[in-house]
Design a protein around this motif. Sequence first.
Motif, PDB file in Angstrom:
ATOM      1  N   MET A   1       0.839  -1.198   0.000  1.00  0.00           N
ATOM      2  CA  MET A   1       0.000   0.000   0.000  1.00  0.00           C
ATOM      3  C   MET A   1       0.871   1.244   0.000  1.00  0.00           C
ATOM      4  O   MET A   1       2.017   1.232   0.442  1.00  0.00           O
ATOM      5  CB  MET A   1      -0.895   0.011   1.244  1.00  0.00           C
ATOM      6  N   GLU A   2       0.315   2.360  -0.466  1.00  0.00           N
ATOM      7  CA  GLU A   2       1.056   3.608  -0.554  1.00  0.00           C
ATOM      8  C   GLU A   2       1.284   4.200   0.825  1.00  0.00           C
ATOM      9  O   GLU A   2       0.406   4.246   1.674  1.00  0.00           O
ATOM     10  CB  GLU A   2       0.279   4.600  -1.413  1.00  0.00           C
ATOM     11  N   ASP A   3       2.525   4.639   1.085  1.00  0.00           N
ATOM     12  CA  ASP A   3       2.833   5.342   2.317  1.00  0.00           C
ATOM     13  C   ASP A   3       2.238   6.740   2.250  1.00  0.00           C
ATOM     14  O   ASP A   3       2.031   7.301   1.192  1.00  0.00           O
ATOM     15  CB  ASP A   3       4.350   5.442   2.521  1.00  0.00           C
ATOM     16  N   SER A   4       1.956   7.334   3.433  1.00  0.00           N
ATOM     17  CA  SER A   4       1.427   8.687   3.469  1.00  0.00           C
ATOM     18  C   SER A   4       2.570   9.672   3.648  1.00  0.00           C
ATOM     19  O   SER A   4       3.270   9.655   4.659  1.00  0.00           O
ATOM     20  CB  SER A   4       0.417   8.817   4.613  1.00  0.00           C
ATOM     21  N   GLN A   5       2.758  10.503   2.650  1.00  0.00           N
ATOM     22  CA  GLN A   5       3.700  11.603   2.680  1.00  0.00           C
ATOM     23  C   GLN A   5       5.072  11.243   3.258  1.00  0.00           C
ATOM     24  O   GLN A   5       5.506  11.829   4.250  1.00  0.00           O
ATOM     25  CB  GLN A   5       3.096  12.767   3.477  1.00  0.00           C
ATOM     26  N   PRO A   6       5.783  10.258   2.705  1.00  0.00           N
ATOM     27  CA  PRO A   6       7.131   9.961   3.207  1.00  0.00           C
ATOM     28  C   PRO A   6       8.062  11.138   2.961  1.00  0.00           C
ATOM     29  O   PRO A   6       7.889  11.912   2.010  1.00  0.00           O
ATOM     30  CB  PRO A   6       7.548   8.727   2.390  1.00  0.00           C
ATOM     31  N   SER A   7       9.041  11.284   3.827  1.00  0.00           N
ATOM     32  CA  SER A   7      10.007  12.374   3.721  1.00  0.00           C
ATOM     33  C   SER A   7      11.334  11.840   3.204  1.00  0.00           C
ATOM     34  O   SER A   7      11.694  10.684   3.468  1.00  0.00           O
ATOM     35  CB  SER A   7      10.225  13.034   5.088  1.00  0.00           C
ATOM     36  N   PRO A   8      12.104  12.661   2.474  1.00  0.00           N
ATOM     37  CA  PRO A   8      13.429  12.202   2.035  1.00  0.00           C
ATOM     38  C   PRO A   8      14.344  11.981   3.219  1.00  0.00           C
ATOM     39  O   PRO A   8      14.253  12.686   4.238  1.00  0.00           O
ATOM     40  CB  PRO A   8      13.919  13.359   1.147  1.00  0.00           C
ATOM     41  N   ILE A   9      15.219  10.999   3.113  1.00  0.00           N
ATOM     42  CA  ILE A   9      16.171  10.763   4.194  1.00  0.00           C
ATOM     43  C   ILE A   9      17.360  11.710   4.093  1.00  0.00           C
ATOM     44  O   ILE A   9      18.081  11.921   5.073  1.00  0.00           O
ATOM     45  CB  ILE A   9      16.656   9.298   4.212  1.00  0.00           C
TER      46      ILE A   9
END
Length: 332
Positions: free
Chosen positions: A1-9
């Motif tokens: 499933m799609e993650d919600s708003q992942p941030s760049p590492i």
Amino acid sequence: MEDSQPSPIKTIKGHEGVVWSVSFLPSGQEIVSASSDGSIRTWDIEIGEESGDALLGHERAVRSVALLLDGQRLVSGGMDKSVRVWDLGTRELVGRPWEGHSDTVSCVDVSLDSRFVASASYDSSVNIWDLDSGEKVFGEMRCDGLVDFIKFSRNGSKLVTCSGDAHVRIWDWREGIFLVGPMEGHEEDVYSAVWTFDDRQLISAGEYSEIRRCDSETGESIGEPVVAHEGYIYSLALSSDGSILASVSSDRTAKLWDASTLELLATFWHKGQAISVSFSPDNKLLATGCYDHLIYLWNVPQLEGNKQSENDSFLDVCPTACVDAELAADTS
């Protein structure tokens, strides 16, 4: 499933122009990037800083880079109409620039045996060069529009071109004749394509925001196209195990897809248009190069149960930002 708003590492800053091309070096510890600021740079991904001196010499934007398998040399092409070979150890140009196009060199690729280089240009032609001598060795192949993208087949006998006439073509590049195509289906410019491991299929995408599959022997479509973005799709990449497809777009997103089902796995948002994309060799990281001059690093979600794609024969492409002349002119 799609993650919600992942941030760049990690976000890497250093270029002063659009990042047209990004690619991981074979070690997985460094990234090479090319930019409209005229430079090619390498970056240590652990610290997020530049490693070594910039490769300078192109007189205008560098549009594309392709690494040799040994990771010691790379080929570049740019808006100054030249193709160049660089030594990453010495940080110097190998030989002279190759001249032969009359317009921007939009894309370069190296055959897997590292003997030949293909260059695509907005002059509607493709040239083939001997890597060692720098001489043009095979006749020009011409399309009916700007040539945005090229890629050698894995067995080295064929070359795919994606062009501004909305067509994909497959060529016998030694003879300069096309074997399949022009393939129908795309309605506007085609910017990127990926061969499967057995060279039997292609995935392609471009200005019309669709991802399409086709049979590379017949040119016929396979399944229904997927409307993947709300803007142009500039580049595609496949993880080396063939399980995940990545796409980047003018809608400021990079998206990851299950390569078997085309189920959306993740959406990565950027501040500007996402132009170029590359998987790390271990498929754990994704790098994206962007219109906002930045390089972003993202964690790649793993498929449940280490699931493998039915299409596990996909090859990772050498990512290249292959976009239209209008955008290129805006950032030259």
